[in-house]
Write a protein that holds these residues in place. Structure first.
Motif, PDB file in Angstrom:
ATOM      1  N   ARG A  89     -18.887  16.291 -16.573  1.00 19.14           N
ATOM      2  CA  ARG A  89     -19.016  15.050 -15.822  1.00 19.14           C
ATOM      3  C   ARG A  89     -20.475  14.644 -15.687  1.00 19.14           C
ATOM      4  O   ARG A  89     -20.802  13.458 -15.678  1.00 19.14           O
ATOM      5  CB  ARG A  89     -18.358  15.200 -14.452  1.00 19.14           C
ATOM      6  CG  ARG A  89     -16.846  15.311 -14.511  1.00 19.14           C
ATOM      7  CD  ARG A  89     -16.237  15.276 -13.133  1.00 19.14           C
ATOM      8  NE  ARG A  89     -14.785  15.196 -13.188  1.00 19.14           N
ATOM      9  CZ  ARG A  89     -14.011  15.009 -12.127  1.00 19.14           C
ATOM     10  NH1 ARG A  89     -14.561  14.882 -10.915  1.00 19.14           N
ATOM     11  NH2 ARG A  89     -12.695  14.949 -12.248  1.00 19.14           N
ATOM     12  N   PHE A  90     -21.342  15.630 -15.579  1.00 17.73           N
ATOM     13  CA  PHE A  90     -22.776  15.346 -15.526  1.00 17.73           C
ATOM     14  C   PHE A  90     -23.218  14.599 -16.781  1.00 17.73           C
ATOM     15  O   PHE A  90     -24.024  13.664 -16.713  1.00 17.73           O
ATOM     16  CB  PHE A  90     -23.556  16.662 -15.398  1.00 17.73           C
ATOM     17  CG  PHE A  90     -25.042  16.513 -15.545  1.00 17.73           C
ATOM     18  CD1 PHE A  90     -25.833  16.168 -14.462  1.00 17.73           C
ATOM     19  CD2 PHE A  90     -25.658  16.722 -16.778  1.00 17.73           C
ATOM     20  CE1 PHE A  90     -27.206  16.024 -14.598  1.00 17.73           C
ATOM     21  CE2 PHE A  90     -27.031  16.583 -16.930  1.00 17.73           C
ATOM     22  CZ  PHE A  90     -27.803  16.240 -15.834  1.00 17.73           C
ATOM     23  N   ALA A  91     -22.680  15.016 -17.932  1.00 19.80           N
ATOM     24  CA  ALA A  91     -23.043  14.379 -19.203  1.00 19.80           C
ATOM     25  C   ALA A  91     -22.722  12.896 -19.204  1.00 19.80           C
ATOM     26  O   ALA A  91     -23.400  12.099 -19.865  1.00 19.80           O
ATOM     27  CB  ALA A  91     -22.326  15.078 -20.356  1.00 19.80           C
ATOM     28  N   LYS A  92     -21.700  12.508 -18.457  1.00 20.91           N
ATOM     29  CA  LYS A  92     -21.326  11.098 -18.378  1.00 20.91           C
ATOM     30  C   LYS A  92     -22.078  10.379 -17.265  1.00 20.91           C
ATOM     31  O   LYS A  92     -22.489   9.225 -17.414  1.00 20.91           O
ATOM     32  CB  LYS A  92     -19.827  10.983 -18.131  1.00 20.91           C
ATOM     33  CG  LYS A  92     -19.280   9.553 -18.096  1.00 20.91           C
ATOM     34  CD  LYS A  92     -19.189   8.940 -19.465  1.00 20.91           C
ATOM     35  CE  LYS A  92     -18.476   7.604 -19.434  1.00 20.91           C
ATOM     36  NZ  LYS A  92     -18.336   7.023 -20.776  1.00 20.91           N
ATOM     37  N   GLU A  93     -22.273  11.042 -16.162  1.00 22.37           N
ATOM     38  CA  GLU A  93     -22.822  10.406 -14.971  1.00 22.37           C
ATOM     39  C   GLU A  93     -24.318  10.162 -15.057  1.00 22.37           C
ATOM     40  O   GLU A  93     -24.826   9.175 -14.512  1.00 22.37           O
ATOM     41  CB  GLU A  93     -22.514  11.265 -13.742  1.00 22.37           C
ATOM     42  CG  GLU A  93     -22.845  10.614 -12.411  1.00 22.37           C
ATOM     43  CD  GLU A  93     -21.969   9.410 -12.114  1.00 22.37           C
ATOM     44  OE1 GLU A  93     -22.405   8.544 -11.328  1.00 22.37           O
ATOM     45  OE2 GLU A  93     -20.843   9.348 -12.649  1.00 22.37           O
ATOM     46  N   LEU A  94     -25.046  11.042 -15.748  1.00 25.38           N
ATOM     47  CA  LEU A  94     -26.504  10.980 -15.745  1.00 25.38           C
ATOM     48  C   LEU A  94     -27.026   9.616 -16.178  1.00 25.38           C
ATOM     49  O   LEU A  94     -27.901   9.037 -15.522  1.00 25.38           O
ATOM     50  CB  LEU A  94     -27.082  12.074 -16.651  1.00 25.38           C
ATOM     51  CG  LEU A  94     -28.611  12.141 -16.714  1.00 25.38           C
ATOM     52  CD1 LEU A  94     -29.190  12.442 -15.332  1.00 25.38           C
ATOM     53  CD2 LEU A  94     -29.057  13.184 -17.730  1.00 25.38           C
ATOM     54  N   LEU A  95     -26.489   9.075 -17.270  1.00 19.69           N
ATOM     55  CA  LEU A  95     -26.945   7.782 -17.792  1.00 19.69           C
ATOM     56  C   LEU A  95     -25.827   6.741 -17.756  1.00 19.69           C
ATOM     57  O   LEU A  95     -25.784   5.835 -18.595  1.00 19.69           O
ATOM     58  CB  LEU A  95     -27.471   7.951 -19.224  1.00 19.69           C
ATOM     59  CG  LEU A  95     -28.671   8.885 -19.397  1.00 19.69           C
ATOM     60  CD1 LEU A  95     -29.058   8.988 -20.860  1.00 19.69           C
ATOM     61  CD2 LEU A  95     -29.849   8.436 -18.558  1.00 19.69           C
ATOM     62  N   ARG A  96     -24.953   6.863 -16.781  1.00 23.33           N
ATOM     63  CA  ARG A  96     -23.827   5.933 -16.687  1.00 23.33           C
ATOM     64  C   ARG A  96     -24.310   4.485 -16.564  1.00 23.33           C
ATOM     65  O   ARG A  96     -23.713   3.571 -17.153  1.00 23.33           O
ATOM     66  CB  ARG A  96     -22.940   6.290 -15.483  1.00 23.33           C
ATOM     67  CG  ARG A  96     -21.689   5.414 -15.366  1.00 23.33           C
ATOM     68  CD  ARG A  96     -20.877   5.773 -14.139  1.00 23.33           C
ATOM     69  NE  ARG A  96     -20.324   7.113 -14.208  1.00 23.33           N
ATOM     70  CZ  ARG A  96     -19.194   7.430 -14.854  1.00 23.33           C
ATOM     71  NH1 ARG A  96     -18.521   6.492 -15.507  1.00 23.33           N
ATOM     72  NH2 ARG A  96     -18.743   8.663 -14.847  1.00 23.33           N
ATOM     73  N   ASP A  97     -25.385   4.247 -15.821  1.00 26.01           N
ATOM     74  CA  ASP A  97     -25.892   2.884 -15.644  1.00 26.01           C
ATOM     75  C   ASP A  97     -26.352   2.266 -16.966  1.00 26.01           C
ATOM     76  O   ASP A  97     -26.380   1.043 -17.112  1.00 26.01           O
ATOM     77  CB  ASP A  97     -27.053   2.878 -14.652  1.00 26.01           C
ATOM     78  CG  ASP A  97     -26.603   3.191 -13.233  1.00 26.01           C
ATOM     79  OD1 ASP A  97     -25.384   3.109 -12.975  1.00 26.01           O
ATOM     80  OD2 ASP A  97     -27.458   3.522 -12.394  1.00 26.01           O
ATOM     81  N   GLU A  98     -26.691   3.125 -17.937  1.00 25.89           N
ATOM     82  CA  GLU A  98     -27.102   2.632 -19.250  1.00 25.89           C
ATOM     83  C   GLU A  98     -25.927   2.544 -20.212  1.00 25.89           C
ATOM     84  O   GLU A  98     -26.088   2.094 -21.358  1.00 25.89           O
ATOM     85  CB  GLU A  98     -28.186   3.546 -19.831  1.00 25.89           C
ATOM     86  CG  GLU A  98     -29.453   3.623 -18.992  1.00 25.89           C
ATOM     87  CD  GLU A  98     -30.470   4.568 -19.585  1.00 25.89           C
ATOM     88  OE1 GLU A  98     -30.382   4.848 -20.805  1.00 25.89           O
ATOM     89  OE2 GLU A  98     -31.344   5.044 -18.841  1.00 25.89           O
ATOM     90  N   GLY A  99     -24.763   3.033 -19.779  1.00 18.45           N
ATOM     91  CA  GLY A  99     -23.574   2.976 -20.620  1.00 18.45           C
ATOM     92  C   GLY A  99     -23.522   4.012 -21.718  1.00 18.45           C
ATOM     93  O   GLY A  99     -22.809   3.832 -22.714  1.00 18.45           O
ATOM     94  N   VAL A 100     -24.274   5.104 -21.567  1.00 14.49           N
ATOM     95  CA  VAL A 100     -24.264   6.152 -22.594  1.00 14.49           C
ATOM     96  C   VAL A 100     -24.029   7.514 -21.949  1.00 14.49           C
ATOM     97  O   VAL A 100     -24.262   7.706 -20.744  1.00 14.49           O
ATOM     98  CB  VAL A 100     -25.586   6.185 -23.394  1.00 14.49           C
ATOM     99  CG1 VAL A 100     -25.784   4.892 -24.152  1.00 14.49           C
ATOM    100  CG2 VAL A 100     -26.770   6.453 -22.468  1.00 14.49           C
ATOM    101  N   ALA A 101     -23.551   8.458 -22.767  1.00 15.21           N
ATOM    102  CA  ALA A 101     -23.332   9.830 -22.328  1.00 15.21           C
ATOM    103  C   ALA A 101     -24.226  10.750 -23.157  1.00 15.21           C
ATOM    104  O   ALA A 101     -24.515  10.463 -24.321  1.00 15.21           O
ATOM    105  CB  ALA A 101     -21.863  10.221 -22.505  1.00 15.21           C
ATOM    106  N   VAL A 102     -24.661  11.850 -22.562  1.00 14.69           N
ATOM    107  CA  VAL A 102     -25.470  12.830 -23.303  1.00 14.69           C
ATOM    108  C   VAL A 102     -24.555  13.897 -23.866  1.00 14.69           C
ATOM    109  O   VAL A 102     -23.432  14.095 -23.397  1.00 14.69           O
ATOM    110  CB  VAL A 102     -26.559  13.462 -22.414  1.00 14.69           C
ATOM    111  CG1 VAL A 102     -27.506  12.394 -21.891  1.00 14.69           C
ATOM    112  CG2 VAL A 102     -25.948  14.248 -21.263  1.00 14.69           C
ATOM    113  N   GLY A 103     -25.038  14.616 -24.873  1.00 12.41           N
ATOM    114  CA  GLY A 103     -24.235  15.615 -25.546  1.00 12.41           C
ATOM    115  C   GLY A 103     -23.974  16.855 -24.710  1.00 12.41           C
ATOM    116  O   GLY A 103     -24.764  17.201 -23.833  1.00 12.41           O
TER     117      GLY A 103
END
Length: 267
Positions: A89-103
């Protein structure tokens, strides 16, 4: 509880990688920031998670502030997940405002997903390297090693392979109750049986599937002597060697580790 605790020191590395760290830490001393995140995880976060609803309001506020500082996530989100930050969930939440997920396996990779409201990414952004990695390996096996397989090759993480892993830890015919697999006690036994043996542990800072702090936590327990483990850290993910500087460093450290053990065992 344990998963939330073990992945927490990995998050500051991703904050530094993505340039977010300046928003939560202005000291400019990244190594000190990482060490502080380790101490926070051990001395404050773990006891707080253990206390559960017995945690005082003041202590909870302090933990929320700490998690915000070391993860970059909003205090509101941290409260909503009850201090338990799932790595995926962190991978999705970290840059959620930018609309991207990290690996997952390597936080250096990003994925622009169509659905920005899911709790976790639908897929791992770092899997983008899979086809190139497989193609290079197949070429090496066929041209350099002259291995002429006619059967399909499966990457280690391929569902056709991983879904069929055998988790049984006892020989067939012996009683066994299915449980999670922990081979650390076996490693402890082997290290005691062979006093000359040592283990080199190589960890990528941006790996949230097998985080470096998880390795430290596991190998600092189970009766494993500290002087038997040699830790090395690299600016990469699960396969840190796909990042050229990390590959060179890993190769150097591995050679030095082997040479040192060979020279000591020849005395």
């Amino acid at each position: 509880m344990t998963t939330s605790f073990l992945t927490s020191p990995t998050y500051p590395h991703l904050l530094q990688l993505l340039g977010i760290i300046k928003k939560v830490d202005t000291s400019g001393n990244f190594e000190a920031f990482i060490d502080a995140s380790r101490q926070f995880a051990v001395d404050e976060l773990l006891p707080a998670l253990f206390k559960g609803n017995a945690l005082s309001k003041a202590d909870r506020t302090r933990i929320v502030d700490g998690l915000h500082r070391y993860t970059g996530l909003s205090k509101q989100y941290i409260e909503q997940v009850d201090l338990r930050i799932n790595a995926f969930r962190f991978a999705k939440e970290l840059l959620r405002d930018e609309g991207v997920a990290v690996g997952f396996l390597d936080g250096r990779y990003k994925l622009d997903e169509r659905d920005d409201l899911t709790a976790a990414p639908k897929q791992d952004a770092s899997k983008v390297i899979g086809p190139a990695y497989k193609a290079a390996l197949m070429k090496y096996m066929r041209t350099d090693l002259n291995v002429q397989w006619k059967r399909k090759y499966l990457n280690p993480g391929d569902p056709e392979l991983s879904d069929n892993w055998r988790w049984r830890t006892a020989p067939d015919g012996q009683g066994w109750e299915p449980t999670y697999v922990n081979t650390a006690p076996d490693l402890s036994y082997v290290l005691r049986s062979n006093p000359q043996m040592k283990v080199m542990v190589a960890s990528g800072y941006y790996d949230i599937v097998t985080p470096f702090f998880d390795a430290e936590y596991t190998l600092n327990r189970h009766g494993i002597y500290a002087d038997k483990i040699d830790y090395h850290y690299y600016h990469g993910g699960h396969m840190m060697y796909v990042h050229e500087p990390a590959r060179v460093a890993l190769l150097r450290d591995t050679r030095e580790f082997i040479k040192k053990q060979v020279s000591q065992n020849q005395r």
